[in-house]
Design a protein around this motif. Sequence first.
Motif, mmCIF file in Angstrom:
data_model
loop_
_atom_site.group_PDB
_atom_site.id
_atom_site.type_symbol
_atom_site.label_atom_id
_atom_site.label_comp_id
_atom_site.label_asym_id
_atom_site.label_seq_id
_atom_site.Cartn_x
_atom_site.Cartn_y
_atom_site.Cartn_z
ATOM 1 N N ASN A 58 74.301 72.296 11.634
ATOM 2 C CA ASN A 58 73.337 73.000 12.474
ATOM 3 C C ASN A 58 72.758 74.220 11.770
ATOM 4 O O ASN A 58 71.593 74.576 11.994
ATOM 5 C CB ASN A 58 73.978 73.404 13.807
ATOM 6 N N THR A 59 73.549 74.857 10.914
ATOM 7 C CA THR A 59 73.033 75.989 10.144
ATOM 8 C C THR A 59 71.932 75.486 9.210
ATOM 9 O O THR A 59 70.862 76.097 9.079
ATOM 10 C CB THR A 59 74.163 76.652 9.327
ATOM 11 N N TYR A 60 72.257 74.332 8.633
ATOM 12 C CA TYR A 60 71.254 73.733 7.731
ATOM 13 C C TYR A 60 69.961 73.451 8.510
ATOM 14 O O TYR A 60 68.868 73.811 8.088
ATOM 15 C CB TYR A 60 71.843 72.449 7.116
ATOM 16 N N SER A 61 70.126 72.807 9.696
ATOM 17 C CA SER A 61 68.950 72.441 10.501
ATOM 18 C C SER A 61 68.194 73.700 10.927
ATOM 19 O O SER A 61 66.959 73.738 10.914
ATOM 20 C CB SER A 61 69.386 71.670 11.742
ATOM 21 N N LEU A 62 68.941 74.721 11.302
ATOM 22 C CA LEU A 62 68.322 75.967 11.739
ATOM 23 C C LEU A 62 67.509 76.578 10.591
ATOM 24 O O LEU A 62 66.354 76.997 10.770
ATOM 25 C CB LEU A 62 69.419 76.938 12.205
ATOM 26 N N PHE A 63 68.188 76.561 9.446
ATOM 27 C CA PHE A 63 67.527 77.098 8.270
ATOM 28 C C PHE A 63 66.220 76.340 7.997
ATOM 29 O O PHE A 63 65.168 76.939 7.780
ATOM 30 C CB PHE A 63 68.489 76.999 7.072
ATOM 31 N N MET A 64 66.281 75.015 8.085
ATOM 32 C CA MET A 64 65.096 74.178 7.835
ATOM 33 C C MET A 64 64.016 74.464 8.868
ATOM 34 O O MET A 64 62.831 74.546 8.556
ATOM 35 C CB MET A 64 65.491 72.693 7.883
ATOM 36 N N ALA A 65 64.452 74.598 10.149
ATOM 37 C CA ALA A 65 63.479 74.831 11.231
ATOM 38 C C ALA A 65 62.789 76.186 11.045
ATOM 39 O O ALA A 65 61.562 76.301 11.213
ATOM 40 C CB ALA A 65 64.198 74.776 12.568
ATOM 41 N N VAL A 66 63.575 77.185 10.663
ATOM 42 C CA VAL A 66 62.991 78.518 10.435
ATOM 43 C C VAL A 66 62.032 78.458 9.250
ATOM 44 O O VAL A 66 60.923 79.007 9.291
ATOM 45 C CB VAL A 66 64.119 79.565 10.210
ATOM 46 N N PHE A 67 62.522 77.758 8.241
ATOM 47 C CA PHE A 67 61.696 77.600 7.031
ATOM 48 C C PHE A 67 60.340 76.972 7.390
ATOM 49 O O PHE A 67 59.289 77.423 6.973
ATOM 50 C CB PHE A 67 62.474 76.730 6.027
ATOM 51 N N PHE A 68 60.418 75.901 8.218
ATOM 52 C CA PHE A 68 59.214 75.193 8.633
ATOM 53 C C PHE A 68 58.319 76.107 9.460
ATOM 54 O O PHE A 68 57.097 76.117 9.311
ATOM 55 C CB PHE A 68 59.615 73.939 9.443
ATOM 56 N N LEU A 69 58.968 76.900 10.312
ATOM 57 C CA LEU A 69 58.241 77.830 11.186
ATOM 58 C C LEU A 69 57.414 78.803 10.357
ATOM 59 O O LEU A 69 56.221 79.028 10.622
ATOM 60 C CB LEU A 69 59.270 78.597 12.034
ATOM 61 N N ILE A 70 58.077 79.309 9.322
ATOM 62 C CA ILE A 70 57.397 80.287 8.472
ATOM 63 C C ILE A 70 56.277 79.607 7.670
ATOM 64 O O ILE A 70 55.159 80.098 7.589
ATOM 65 C CB ILE A 70 58.412 80.980 7.538
ATOM 66 N N ARG A 71 56.607 78.437 7.153
ATOM 67 C CA ARG A 71 55.644 77.758 6.272
ATOM 68 C C ARG A 71 54.428 77.245 7.023
ATOM 69 O O ARG A 71 53.293 77.399 6.609
ATOM 70 C CB ARG A 71 56.337 76.603 5.551
ATOM 71 N N SER A 72 54.682 76.623 8.174
ATOM 72 C CA SER A 72 53.568 76.004 8.902
ATOM 73 C C SER A 72 52.748 77.013 9.697
ATOM 74 O O SER A 72 51.661 76.718 10.185
ATOM 75 C CB SER A 72 54.104 74.924 9.845
ATOM 76 N N ARG A 73 53.291 78.174 9.854
ATOM 77 C CA ARG A 73 52.650 79.222 10.658
ATOM 78 C C ARG A 73 52.259 78.708 12.046
ATOM 79 O O ARG A 73 51.281 79.087 12.660
ATOM 80 C CB ARG A 73 51.412 79.793 9.945
ATOM 81 N N THR A 74 53.052 77.738 12.555
ATOM 82 C CA THR A 74 52.867 77.276 13.943
ATOM 83 C C THR A 74 54.185 77.485 14.675
ATOM 84 O O THR A 74 55.221 77.732 14.055
ATOM 85 C CB THR A 74 52.524 75.766 14.009
ATOM 86 N N VAL A 75 54.141 77.322 16.004
ATOM 87 C CA VAL A 75 55.395 77.486 16.774
ATOM 88 C C VAL A 75 56.010 76.128 17.106
ATOM 89 O O VAL A 75 56.883 76.029 17.962
ATOM 90 C CB VAL A 75 55.150 78.300 18.069
ATOM 91 N N ASP A 76 55.530 75.058 16.403
ATOM 92 C CA ASP A 76 56.023 73.703 16.708
ATOM 93 C C ASP A 76 57.548 73.588 16.610
ATOM 94 O O ASP A 76 58.185 72.894 17.406
ATOM 95 C CB ASP A 76 55.379 72.694 15.739
ATOM 96 N N SER A 77 58.090 74.260 15.616
ATOM 97 C CA SER A 77 59.548 74.093 15.429
ATOM 98 C C SER A 77 60.376 75.142 16.178
ATOM 99 O O SER A 77 61.604 75.195 16.042
ATOM 100 C CB SER A 77 59.888 74.120 13.934
ATOM 101 N N LEU A 78 59.690 75.963 16.978
ATOM 102 C CA LEU A 78 60.448 77.003 17.707
ATOM 103 C C LEU A 78 61.497 76.418 18.667
ATOM 104 O O LEU A 78 62.651 76.887 18.699
ATOM 105 C CB LEU A 78 59.473 77.923 18.465
ATOM 106 N N PRO A 79 61.132 75.339 19.449
ATOM 107 C CA PRO A 79 62.188 74.757 20.328
ATOM 108 C C PRO A 79 63.416 74.308 19.524
ATOM 109 O O PRO A 79 64.554 74.471 19.960
ATOM 110 C CB PRO A 79 61.498 73.555 20.974
ATOM 111 N N GLY A 80 63.099 73.762 18.309
ATOM 112 C CA GLY A 80 64.221 73.319 17.444
ATOM 113 C C GLY A 80 65.115 74.487 17.072
ATOM 114 O O GLY A 80 66.339 74.414 17.184
ATOM 115 N N VAL A 81 64.477 75.638 16.661
ATOM 116 C CA VAL A 81 65.258 76.825 16.263
ATOM 117 C C VAL A 81 66.173 77.243 17.415
ATOM 118 O O VAL A 81 67.383 77.452 17.241
ATOM 119 C CB VAL A 81 64.299 77.991 15.880
#
Length: 583
Positions: A87-110
């Motif tokens: 889950n830390t890995y997934s969280l890290f990936m979701a945050v990473f995606f959040l920052i990179r995509s500059r969208t809030v799509d992955s916020l529910p995942g975080v």
Amino acid sequence: MILVHLFNKEITKKSRVITIIISCLIYMLMSFALRINSVEPNDFLINQVEIKGFVLRGVITQVQILVSVYIVLKLNKEGYITALVLNTYSLFMAVFFLIRSRTVDSLPGVISYIAVMIIITLIMEFKNQVFHYLKKIEDQKIDLEISKQKLYDLAYYDPVTRLANMKLYIEELKESIKEAGQENRHIAVVCIDLDSFKTINDTMGYYAGNDVLSEFADRFIRVLNDNALVSRSGGDEYFILLRDMETVEELKAAVKDLMCIFNRSVKINGIDFHITGSVGVSVFPYDGEEADQLIKNADLAMFEAKNNGKNKVIFCTNEMKEVVNRKMILTNHLYQALEKHELFLHFQPQIAAEDRKINGFEALIRWNHPTMGLISPGEFIPIAEQTGLIKPIGLWVFRQACEECMQCDSEEKEQIRIAINLSMEQLREVNIVKQFHKIIKEIGIEANKIEIEITESIAFNKEFDVLHVLNELKRVGFLIAIDDFGKEYSSLNRIRSFPVDRLKIDMDFVHGISSGNHKDRAVVKTIIQLAKNLGVKVLAEGVETQEQYQFLKEHGCDEMQGFFFHKGMTAQEAGNLLAGKRK
Ligand code: C2E
Ligand code: MG
Ligand code: MG
């Protein structure tokens, strides 16, 4: 219950590894799918049903949550660490995606991953707590089991030898009696008492004594088969139960085998001790059909073995049982014998050797039992002593003897003394002298007309201060005679300090005079001489023949008593005898 079961379930290492690998694979697969869907968000059409990309991502995240919760529940610590890492890995990936995509799509995942980590941590804590409680309950259960076992051991086992105790023995015996009764088999109750064990305890100490007891316990167990039960009843006494014996012969052989354990000596502190045992045996059904009867009879036979020189086996016999039975009946009846006026006195004349004139009478108690006839004092006085009845009986004898003496019409009674036998138990009584004093005062008889007879064994007893009581009796004015002198251990040292008026030579020596036993003659002459040297009178008991009379007279014996002159008689007869000029 289900939780407890789940927590307690043993999971092998192999299945744990497999669970982790599969869970990780599923989780990573989901992560992969999520990644693809996040990079290229597509909607799917399955069976005409359109699935939106964000719905699919939601489902994938849910599956990941499920996997995480599952491994935590299933695998505890390893599961928790694995889920945390994933889950830390997934969280890290979701945050990473959040920052990179500059969208809030992955916020529910975080938020979901953070929530999962909180949930699994809570689950883990909860599990740890439950584990803690379960362990506590488990520990308490173990403690309870240990206490139960300890209580059982205390109730049923002897702490010194670890053998069964009498409680367990009796329970087992009762069971065996039931079975043997149905199958017509024999049971033996074997009572074994170590001979002279007290000496070991006294000389080598308590712990050495315990070692001996344990050593014999081991020997018994080694020599007996599994069907036998060995127990220790206390002290140096063991009870063995031999079951399933078809014949008495088989049983006797087993007991004989048992005795061989005494052949070998016992080593205590490097010293060899040869210890023997006295063994009594009772057999079901002949010696009793109840457990307590069999135990009592085995004990009885053991005492017989002890009294017959120890180190032997004695089987219970009917005669033994009869003796005990008779004693029991006599004991019960003796309690009422006084009240029912079944006791009476005989008086045996004591005559002067010189002129055969009567100098006194010995009061001898008799018991006329309504159904068993005349019982000798030799039989019932020991019972009276054991039961404590000797105190009222002895007091009755004293009063009765004084009264009957005073009732005698003969003028001769003034020159006559009355000898009264006293038991040890009477002498132990604190007020005995006062009581006697009171009685003679009431009856009006002089103290110097009464001679107190105590046996040599009482006189020289070291247990209590006999001398003090004798001195008190003497102070009141009573005469004192030592009865059955020479029979047991005569202490010359003590006799010289005792306030004695008369020695009564035991009748065994007197009878020895006419059997030509030169040693008995020598003893008689010595006692007479001793009495003369001490300045006390001497009386020979049990004179039955002219020869004995002659011998005693020639050697200076002062007085005699015996069937050669007179047997015991009632007070009335004694009065008549006296009236006939003391002849
Ligand atoms: P003991 O005091 O030595 O009494 C003498 C016993 O010898 C008496 O037995 C008597 O009957 C018996 N005897 C006397 N002359 C002869 C004889 O020539 N040949 C034989 N074979 N026996 C003779 P008894 O009356 O059966 O008394 C036995 C014992 O019982 C007494 O021995 C005494 O120790 C005890 N006893 C008797 N009466 C009393 C009592 O009132 N109180 C106490 N404490 N003991 C008593
Ligand atoms: Mg006597
Ligand atoms: Mg005597």
